[in-house]
Design an enzyme around this catalytic site. Sequence first.
Site, mmCIF file in Angstrom:
data_model
loop_
_atom_site.group_PDB
_atom_site.id
_atom_site.type_symbol
_atom_site.label_atom_id
_atom_site.label_comp_id
_atom_site.label_asym_id
_atom_site.label_seq_id
_atom_site.Cartn_x
_atom_site.Cartn_y
_atom_site.Cartn_z
ATOM 1 N N SER A 26 0.843 -1.189 0.000
ATOM 2 C CA SER A 26 0.000 0.000 0.000
ATOM 3 C C SER A 26 0.882 1.243 0.000
ATOM 4 O O SER A 26 2.112 1.153 0.096
ATOM 5 C CB SER A 26 -0.928 0.021 1.225
ATOM 6 O OG SER A 26 -0.157 0.070 2.414
ATOM 7 N N ILE A 28 3.196 4.367 -0.352
ATOM 8 C CA ILE A 28 4.375 4.704 -1.146
ATOM 9 C C ILE A 28 4.969 3.461 -1.803
ATOM 10 O O ILE A 28 5.388 3.494 -2.965
ATOM 11 C CB ILE A 28 5.416 5.410 -0.260
ATOM 12 C CG1 ILE A 28 4.885 6.766 0.199
ATOM 13 C CG2 ILE A 28 6.736 5.590 -1.002
ATOM 14 C CD1 ILE A 28 5.720 7.429 1.290
ATOM 15 N N GLN A 49 1.032 -7.961 4.649
ATOM 16 C CA GLN A 49 -0.250 -8.266 4.025
ATOM 17 C C GLN A 49 -0.131 -8.185 2.509
ATOM 18 O O GLN A 49 0.775 -7.550 1.978
ATOM 19 C CB GLN A 49 -1.329 -7.284 4.513
ATOM 20 C CG GLN A 49 -1.460 -7.183 6.026
ATOM 21 C CD GLN A 49 -1.928 -8.467 6.666
ATOM 22 O OE1 GLN A 49 -2.650 -9.251 6.050
ATOM 23 N NE2 GLN A 49 -1.529 -8.704 7.916
ATOM 24 N N ASP A 66 7.818 -10.718 7.371
ATOM 25 C CA ASP A 66 7.992 -9.792 8.484
ATOM 26 C C ASP A 66 9.385 -9.197 8.326
ATOM 27 O O ASP A 66 10.387 -9.914 8.424
ATOM 28 C CB ASP A 66 7.861 -10.554 9.800
ATOM 29 C CG ASP A 66 8.123 -9.688 11.026
ATOM 30 O OD1 ASP A 66 8.460 -8.507 10.880
ATOM 31 O OD2 ASP A 66 7.992 -10.217 12.150
ATOM 32 N N ASN A 93 11.543 0.351 2.320
ATOM 33 C CA ASN A 93 10.461 1.306 2.553
ATOM 34 C C ASN A 93 9.554 0.967 3.726
ATOM 35 O O ASN A 93 8.910 1.854 4.291
ATOM 36 C CB ASN A 93 9.625 1.399 1.265
ATOM 37 C CG ASN A 93 8.304 2.107 1.471
ATOM 38 O OD1 ASN A 93 8.266 3.321 1.713
ATOM 39 N ND2 ASN A 93 7.210 1.369 1.386
ATOM 40 N N TYR A 167 9.452 7.377 16.645
ATOM 41 C CA TYR A 167 9.378 7.511 15.189
ATOM 42 C C TYR A 167 10.435 8.495 14.679
ATOM 43 O O TYR A 167 11.173 8.197 13.737
ATOM 44 C CB TYR A 167 7.977 7.979 14.784
ATOM 45 C CG TYR A 167 7.786 8.154 13.296
ATOM 46 C CD1 TYR A 167 7.531 7.069 12.479
ATOM 47 C CD2 TYR A 167 7.844 9.423 12.717
ATOM 48 C CE1 TYR A 167 7.348 7.226 11.111
ATOM 49 C CE2 TYR A 167 7.656 9.591 11.355
ATOM 50 C CZ TYR A 167 7.417 8.488 10.559
ATOM 51 O OH TYR A 167 7.247 8.657 9.201
ATOM 52 N N LYS A 171 13.691 7.737 12.291
ATOM 53 C CA LYS A 171 13.847 8.374 10.987
ATOM 54 C C LYS A 171 15.114 9.230 10.924
ATOM 55 O O LYS A 171 15.717 9.367 9.859
ATOM 56 C CB LYS A 171 12.603 9.207 10.672
ATOM 57 C CG LYS A 171 11.358 8.363 10.402
ATOM 58 C CD LYS A 171 11.545 7.400 9.239
ATOM 59 C CE LYS A 171 10.286 6.637 8.904
ATOM 60 N NZ LYS A 171 10.449 5.733 7.750
ATOM 61 N N THR A 204 -1.154 8.145 3.006
ATOM 62 C CA THR A 204 -0.952 6.696 3.040
ATOM 63 C C THR A 204 -1.715 6.112 4.218
ATOM 64 O O THR A 204 -2.412 6.826 4.947
ATOM 65 C CB THR A 204 0.540 6.354 3.203
ATOM 66 O OG1 THR A 204 0.955 6.705 4.537
ATOM 67 C CG2 THR A 204 1.398 7.118 2.202
#
Length: 295
Positions: A26, A28, A49, A66, A93, A167, A171, A204
């Site tokens: 899904s 990007i 998924q 995973d 990604n 997060y 990043k 997204t």
Amino acid sequence: MSYFEIAESDIGPLNDKVTIITGASSGIGLATAQLFLSKGAIVYGADLQAPIATISDPKFSFTSLDVTSWPDLCALFQKAHAEQGRIDVLFANAGIYSREDYLSVRQGTDGQLEEPSKLTFQVNLSALANQVALAAHYMTTQQTPRGGCITLTASSTSYQRFDAPDYVASKHGVIGLMRGTSVHAKNNNLPLRINAVAPSWTRTGLVTVSQMQFENLGIISQPPEAVARSVALLASDETRSCQCIYSRGGEYVEVEEPMHATMLKQFRFTGLAEEDEREQVIDLIFGSGKELEVQ
């Protein structure tokens, strides 16, 4: 720094480029898979998924995995290399949003304080590092063509202050991973180009608001296809290495090179101005056995 646009003509051909994309189901990742396929690439997509959209292109295959599992990643890379004889492009990604603030801890049922979850770090940073390691292994040991392009998904928060501690830290780490591996590849003559993309607000699965809601909040957003174009540009333009393309509302700017130049000008981290000299100092300090040449 000046913003630029990425037109279809700016993206070079990707014919039969063997490409691995994680987080491909899904957002990007999916948009990038579809764009690469339209450019003739052979795409191995992977995610927990199945893709939310059907991809019937015979050059696409999907693996459920995973990304935090080393055996799962090894199997993905082994499959692509065994079937195609090479790996040309990695788009690392797969990522998740914040799980912990690291300023509070929970008490378990046994009355003891529970260790905060490291899942965000494991998915966003550790798994990316493992993907880089596997891609580098295959790209540097394969015969024809030797080398390849690795692109990492960072974030606008890689350069910002933002209220999502784990997060943001993960990043920021992605940029550090790009910088460190790029310099190591250069110093060891490895034919690898390692870059990153840093999207701003992108519609997204990580966000829960629509384009209209973004607009009502006064926030500029972009579709995942806008980010996909920056990934394709980095893959097709062989002059780009250790770069990070920030995207905002479908406009782009390369942020890493001007930032690096500014930091070199303003600060002398090791007391030496020239990058080559700094590398010699670091090698000497950390016991590489190399001698520092004094002129």
